[in-house]
Design a protein around this motif. Sequence first.
Motif, PDB file in Angstrom:
ATOM      1  N   LEU A 187       0.715  -1.270  -0.212  1.00 36.59           N
ATOM      2  CA  LEU A 187      -0.046  -0.060   0.131  1.00 36.59           C
ATOM      3  C   LEU A 187       0.990   1.162  -0.023  1.00 36.59           C
ATOM      4  N   PHE A 188       0.810   1.889  -0.777  1.00 38.08           N
ATOM      5  CA  PHE A 188       1.738   3.119  -1.235  1.00 38.08           C
ATOM      6  C   PHE A 188       0.628   4.364  -0.785  1.00 38.08           C
ATOM      7  N   SER A 189       0.759   5.277  -0.100  1.00 36.56           N
ATOM      8  CA  SER A 189       0.120   6.324   0.350  1.00 36.56           C
ATOM      9  C   SER A 189       0.857   7.463   0.346  1.00 36.56           C
ATOM     10  N   GLY A 190       0.269   8.876  -0.016  1.00 32.40           N
ATOM     11  CA  GLY A 190       1.012  10.003   0.257  1.00 32.40           C
ATOM     12  C   GLY A 190       0.204  10.892  -0.808  1.00 32.40           C
ATOM     13  N   THR A 191       0.616  12.045  -0.656  1.00 28.23           N
ATOM     14  CA  THR A 191       0.026  13.332  -1.524  1.00 28.23           C
ATOM     15  C   THR A 191       0.129  13.220  -2.995  1.00 28.23           C
ATOM     16  N   ARG A 192      -0.400  13.915  -3.753  1.00 28.42           N
ATOM     17  CA  ARG A 192      -0.380  13.631  -5.462  1.00 28.42           C
ATOM     18  C   ARG A 192       1.025  13.996  -6.064  1.00 28.42           C
ATOM     19  N   GLY A 193       1.531  13.357  -6.729  1.00 29.33           N
ATOM     20  CA  GLY A 193       2.885  13.690  -7.573  1.00 29.33           C
ATOM     21  C   GLY A 193       3.835  13.467  -6.847  1.00 29.33           C
ATOM     22  N   VAL A 194       3.913  12.298  -5.926  1.00 30.78           N
ATOM     23  CA  VAL A 194       5.143  12.149  -5.142  1.00 30.78           C
ATOM     24  C   VAL A 194       5.943  10.767  -5.562  1.00 30.78           C
ATOM     25  N   GLY A 195       5.322   9.872  -6.548  1.00 35.48           N
ATOM     26  CA  GLY A 195       5.758   9.154  -7.049  1.00 35.48           C
ATOM     27  C   GLY A 195       5.409   7.524  -6.981  1.00 35.48           C
ATOM     28  N   LYS A 196       4.005   7.579  -6.348  1.00 36.78           N
ATOM     29  CA  LYS A 196       3.582   6.181  -5.901  1.00 36.78           C
ATOM     30  C   LYS A 196       3.296   5.337  -7.204  1.00 36.78           C
ATOM     31  N   THR A 197       2.665   5.743  -8.303  1.00 39.32           N
ATOM     32  CA  THR A 197       2.287   4.739  -9.343  1.00 39.32           C
ATOM     33  C   THR A 197       3.500   4.792  -9.978  1.00 39.32           C
TER      34      THR A 197
END
Length: 536
Positions: free
Chosen positions: A42-52
């Motif tokens: 599970l990768f969580s964090g704000t948008r545009g920080v590299g999760k996908t």
Amino acid sequence: MAKAGLTAKYRPQLFKDIVGQDFIKKILSRAAQQNKPANAYLFSGTRGVGKTTTARIMAKAINCLNGPDSEPCNDCTNCHQITKGIFSDVLEIDAASHTGVDNVRKLREDAVYFPMSGRYKVIIIDEAHMLSNAAFNALLKTLEEPPGHCVFIMATTAPEKFPPTVISRCQHYVFKMVHLDDLVTHLRFVLDAEKYEYDPEALILMAKRGAGSVRDSMSILGQVMALGGERVTPQGVREVLGLAGHDVYADFFEDILNKDLVNIHTRINSILGQGLDINFFLQEFASCWRNLFLLSQSGDKADKILSLPGNELEFWKDLSVRIPAPRIHAAWQMVIEEQKSILKSNEPALAMELLFFNLAYLPELLPIGQYTPSRQEMSNPAAAKPADPVEKKSPENIRESLGAREAYSDHKAEKEESCGDFSEKNWPGFVNYCRSKEGAGDSLARMLGSCESIIEQGSLKIVCNQEFIYDSLKRNGRERLISSLIEEFFGSEMTLYIINNAQKKDSSFREKALDHPVVKRLVDEFDSRIIEIKRL
């Protein structure tokens, strides 16, 4: 054919190329090298920080034909197909458009089959918090007992919407907002690769506006480059984003110091008319006060923290000498606290005017009093203005307004006269002392005035002759407040006893009434008290 955007063109293809997130990169890279990926991430964090992006690199690393290794080779057939999004064993879905339980059931069916070309079947669920509760429940069994050849990777910006049962079955990694320096370095790399000239200040401005998001920063850079020209300049960035320049803030500060309300009004209407970003304008305005405070307290040592151009740095240094540090600190706090209310206001122009007018007359609105002289005044006492209202006057209360100063002073004098003398350490003196305290007020003093007292060594007994007075003193934290006031007034800790001396009339009837379930429910629901009970 449309040209790929900067975000897609410079999307990282290796763990080491991801901006920031060093801890997460190290763990995932080691898992890929040892060929021991977890069954669910599970990768969580704000948008545009590299999760996908990280999920895709992980899919390549564990399916690379030249692996297992800490990085994908990006040369084999599997790596090329995963990069293009056509690899049969990597399935990426958007949960926002696949929220139903039927979609998850299909995923469960696909997860059972062995991979055709790679070592692992990887299922990437983007914006996974959009799944319905039924879909999460359908996914639970698969996450708890997943096939050994399948890896689930879920990315989300809202982990709080996940059921705890799902989170407990995943390795949860929180992607942090990217540091400003890392964003600036990445933007510099892109501009160098694109063979663009740039000003360092422009990179800092874009990185600040990106607010920790690589994608947002790259999007801003693409807009600035689309403006044309051979150089990325701060003026171009501000023009594209609708941001105010240094000259605007400098003019505002001069108007504030000169108390030129007409100019302040004109400038506010100007920036609103230009369509500038009010939120970012207020953020930068608060940063100006922060810079002034650092310079006033640390002097030249603050230069390396601020990272400002030479001419701007000299301006703020000169200004920090002209304004006392207490006023700078109070203004900084005021701007931060008022920012949200201005953005939510139905009249943002009037709200901004109120803020700036308050800043202009701050020495007369706040009890700064005999403030510490600024460094300029200490080095040259004659430079201090004799007519400065801060040195001449010391307002006594923050509620005092400019237009009602005399009326408020008269009201305060009347209130102090009504409070009486509480210099004697006795019960009437204590009641008057409570009346004068801001947190207690007249209501508490009136209740205490109706009571009797017994002051003994180390204790104070308050005898209540009315039932509702006793109940009021025991409720809403008043007993704790009275204890603290006793310690303040008498100068030593005293044990407080509140005694109910009300006459018991028809106690059996009263007890029955108070024990009635309807009465109890009304008292609890409305937080009320019983004042009187009568027979009908």
